[in-house]
Structures are given as structure tokens and as C-alpha cells.
Design an enzyme around this catalytic site. Structure first.
Site, PDB file in Angstrom:
ATOM      1  N   GLY A   1       2.756  -1.077   4.241  1.00  0.00           N
ATOM      2  CA  GLY A   1       2.725   0.345   3.918  1.00  0.00           C
ATOM      3  C   GLY A   1       4.119   0.863   3.623  1.00  0.00           C
ATOM      4  N   GLY A   2       4.722   1.502   4.616  1.00  0.00           N
ATOM      5  CA  GLY A   2       6.011   2.179   4.436  1.00  0.00           C
ATOM      6  C   GLY A   2       7.064   1.328   3.738  1.00  0.00           C
TER       7      GLY A   2
ATOM      8  CB  SER B   1       5.335  -1.405  11.970  1.00  0.00           C
ATOM      9  OG  SER B   1       4.852  -0.082  12.130  1.00  0.00           O
TER      10      SER B   1
ATOM     11  CG  HIS C   1      -5.818   1.752   5.200  1.00  0.00           C
ATOM     12  ND1 HIS C   1      -5.407   2.743   6.045  1.00  0.00           N
ATOM     13  CD2 HIS C   1      -4.743   0.943   5.006  1.00  0.00           C
ATOM     14  CE1 HIS C   1      -4.118   2.542   6.341  1.00  0.00           C
ATOM     15  NE2 HIS C   1      -3.701   1.457   5.725  1.00  0.00           N
TER      16      HIS C   1
ATOM     17  N   GLY D   1       2.349   2.380  10.632  1.00  0.00           N
ATOM     18  CA  GLY D   1       3.235   3.520  10.431  1.00  0.00           C
ATOM     19  C   GLY D   1       3.916   4.004  11.701  1.00  0.00           C
TER      20      GLY D   1
ATOM     21  CD  GLU E   1      -3.413  -2.662   7.446  1.00  0.00           C
ATOM     22  OE1 GLU E   1      -2.303  -2.857   6.952  1.00  0.00           O
ATOM     23  OE2 GLU E   1      -4.082  -1.637   7.216  1.00  0.00           O
TER      24      GLU E   1
ATOM     25  CG  ASN F   1      -1.675   1.259   1.426  1.00  0.00           C
ATOM     26  OD1 ASN F   1      -1.788   2.058   0.492  1.00  0.00           O
ATOM     27  ND2 ASN F   1      -2.214   1.474   2.614  1.00  0.00           N
ATOM     28  CD1 TRP F   2       3.465   1.124  -3.021  1.00  0.00           C
ATOM     29  CD2 TRP F   2       3.416   2.381  -4.864  1.00  0.00           C
ATOM     30  NE1 TRP F   2       4.146   0.454  -4.012  1.00  0.00           N
ATOM     31  CE2 TRP F   2       4.123   1.208  -5.148  1.00  0.00           C
ATOM     32  CE3 TRP F   2       3.244   3.331  -5.877  1.00  0.00           C
ATOM     33  CZ2 TRP F   2       4.675   0.945  -6.401  1.00  0.00           C
ATOM     34  CZ3 TRP F   2       3.783   3.079  -7.131  1.00  0.00           C
ATOM     35  CH2 TRP F   2       4.496   1.890  -7.387  1.00  0.00           C
ATOM     36  CE  LYS F   3       0.417   3.630   4.882  1.00  0.00           C
ATOM     37  NZ  LYS F   3       0.143   3.783   6.275  1.00  0.00           N
TER      38      LYS F   3
ATOM     39  CD  GLU G   1      -3.040   5.592   6.616  1.00  0.00           C
ATOM     40  OE1 GLU G   1      -3.029   5.706   5.378  1.00  0.00           O
ATOM     41  OE2 GLU G   1      -2.090   5.100   7.255  1.00  0.00           O
TER      42      GLU G   1
HETATM   43  C1  PEP Z   1      -0.750   0.173   5.919  1.00  0.00           C
HETATM   44  O1  PEP Z   1      -0.770   1.326   5.516  1.00  0.00           O
HETATM   45  O2  PEP Z   1      -1.657  -0.602   5.643  1.00  0.00           O
HETATM   46  C2  PEP Z   1       0.375  -0.256   6.763  1.00  0.00           C
HETATM   47  C3  PEP Z   1       0.345  -1.451   7.284  1.00  0.00           C
HETATM   48  O3  PEP Z   1       1.394   0.649   6.945  1.00  0.00           O
HETATM   49  P1  PEP Z   1       2.847   0.366   7.596  1.00  0.00           P
HETATM   50  O4  PEP Z   1       3.353  -0.929   7.021  1.00  0.00           O
HETATM   51  O5  PEP Z   1       3.669   1.531   7.220  1.00  0.00           O
HETATM   52  O6  PEP Z   1       2.637   0.247   9.068  1.00  0.00           O
END
Ligand code: PEP
Length: 252
Positions: free
Chosen positions: A235-236, A214, A97, A175, A169, A11-13, A99
């Protein structure tokens, strides 16, 4: 190790210029062999989907959207529909998600509608569920996850999960660099599968439940080694091809 085919989805956001994204997607495509057991998918921002689709076409890596509107078309300025994503050969779309839930007011009802809109367009929804830190500390993790799941299952039926992926999640892990321990994650994944099995054992057994929050190459193997964890939503770490590929390999 999961008995289902693992999936690692990036997930590049809201990140990535055209040039950065082109380099990233090229590197991921080069790094994923056609015979890999793990399925790999990339979910870039809407505007980068044509670029990603062009680069990944015909290869083993799938792609998808990060959200969609509940309507097919019409006067919904700024939105993108399921059929539009399908038109660019998206396989997946993320719904619910944290966010989107926290920053854009998407409640359980909206998430359930988006789940249905995704399936109606022929996309596989990646349905995200998870508790906040306050909810975990109040011992409400299972109640929150159950409520988020039930909103979808009660509206669309348990059979709708045959064509979906779940992602657990925990909001406090997204994040933040704070990953759930493999045991904490496994406990919630087992709870989810057990709750769904009470409605339909075969659907629960076949459902891929990803962990997100994470995930890094340093913790991926232990997380993905849990019996009810079928890969990850990343994500990141999906913005760094080398790191993302190491995570994919940890699921293979
Ligand atoms: C996400 O955005 O779904 C996520 C899991 O982010 P991160 O891996 O950065 O915690």
C-alpha cells in the site's frame, strides 16, 4: 525463497494526482528490467487506469483495478465492471481488501461474487484475507482466514485458484507501520497452503500467496525469504517509486 514466480503489486488506494501518478508510473517502468524474475503490477484508482495502461503498454509491468462490481453493466451508478477493466488491459483486480470489507460492507458472499465476476471477465483476482487485531488476540486468526477462503472455494471450486492470487493481509498491519514478523506471516501462509492442499495439492503448490501489511524495503527481504511467501501487496510504500522498486528487488 519461494519456488513460484514472485509478484509485487502496488495498491495506490485513493491517492495520486494525474501528474504525480505519471511520474510514479514512469519511474517504476524505468526501474523494472525486462528480465526480472519478480513480476510487478500497479493497481491505481479507476480514473488513473487509462494513464497507467498507456504508459505501461508493451512493457514488463502489469496493472489492475482495486475493486470491481459484480455486474457486467447496467444501472449501478458509481461502479466499474470487470469487462471495463479488461477493456483497459488490466491483468489483475484486488477483491476482498480489508478496507472494502470494513468500510463498504463487503461480506464474504459479496467478495466471492466479485472473485467470480473478475474471472468471468478474464481478470486474475488478488483475493485478500486477514484477521483483525481482536481476532488475532482471541486466537481466531486461522478460523477467520479459513472462513474467508472457504467462501470463495466453496462457491467457485478449488480449481478456480489456478487463476488467482491470494494476499494475506492482517488488518492490524495495514497502514499502521506494524508489520507481522516473518514467522507470524509464514505461519499463516503455511496454514493457508496446507488447507488448500488438502483439497488439491497441485493447486496449493502453484498458488502465489502475497503478504501485505506495512511492507517496506527494510523488512521486505526477510518476509519474502519465507518459503510460503511469494511476494507482497504494497500500500503506502507503493506511492514512492524508489522505495517500491527496492521492495520489488527484494523479491527478485
Ligand atoms: C494494502 O493496502 O493492501 C496495504 C498492505 O497497505 P500498507 O502497505 O500501507 O500497509
Amino acid at each position: 525463497m519461494s519456488k513460484r514466480r514472485p509478484l509485487v503489486a502496488g495498491n495506490w488506494k485513493m491517492n495520486g494526482s494525474r501528474a504525480e501518478s505519471a511520474a510514479l508510473v514512469d519511474a517504476v517502468r524505468r526501474g523494472v528490467g525486462p528480465g526480472a524474475r519478480v513480476e510487478v503490477a500497479l493497481c491505481p484508482p479507476f480514473i488513473l487506469i487509462p494513464l497507467v495502461a498507456e504508459k505501461l503498454a508493451g512493457g514488463p509491468v502489469s496493472w489492475g483495478g482495486q475493486s470491481l462490481d459484480t455486474h457486467k453493466s447496467g444501472a449501478y451508478t458509481g461502479e466499474v465492471s470487470g469487462p471495463m477493466l479488461k477493456d483497459y488491459d488490466c491483468a489483475y483486480v484486488i477483491v476482498g481488501h480489508s478496507e472494502r470489507r470494513a468500510l463498504y460492507g463487503e461480506n464474504d458472499g459479496v467478495v466471492a461474487e466479485k472473485f467470480g465476476a473478475a474471472q468471468a471477465a478474464g481478470l486474475v483476482p488478488i483475493l485478500c484475507v486477514g484477521e483483525t487485531l481482536a481476532e488475532r488476540e482471541a486466537n481466531r486468526t486461522e478460523a477467520v482466514v479459513a472462513r474467508q477462503l472457504d467462501a470463495v472455494v466453496n462457491k467457485h471450486g478449488i480449481a478456480s485458484l489456478k487463476n488467482a492470487v491470494l494476499a494475506y493481509e492482517p488488518v492490524w498491519a495495514i497502514g499502521t507501520g506494524k508489520t507481522a514478523t516473518p514467522q507470524q506471516a509464514q505461519d499463516v501462509h503455511r496454514f493457508i497452503r496446507g488447507r488448500l492442499a488438502a483439497r488439491d495439492q497441485a493447486v496449493a503448490d502453484g498458488l502465489r500467496i502475497l503478504y501485505g501489511g506495512s511492507v517496506k524495503s527494510a523488512n521486505a527481504k526477510e518476509l519474502f525469504g519465507q518459503p510460503d511467501i511469494d511476494g507482497g501487496l504494497i500500500g503506502g510504500a507503493s506511492l514512492n517509486a524508489e522505495e517500491f522498486l527496492l521492495i520489488c528487488r527484494a523479491a527478485d
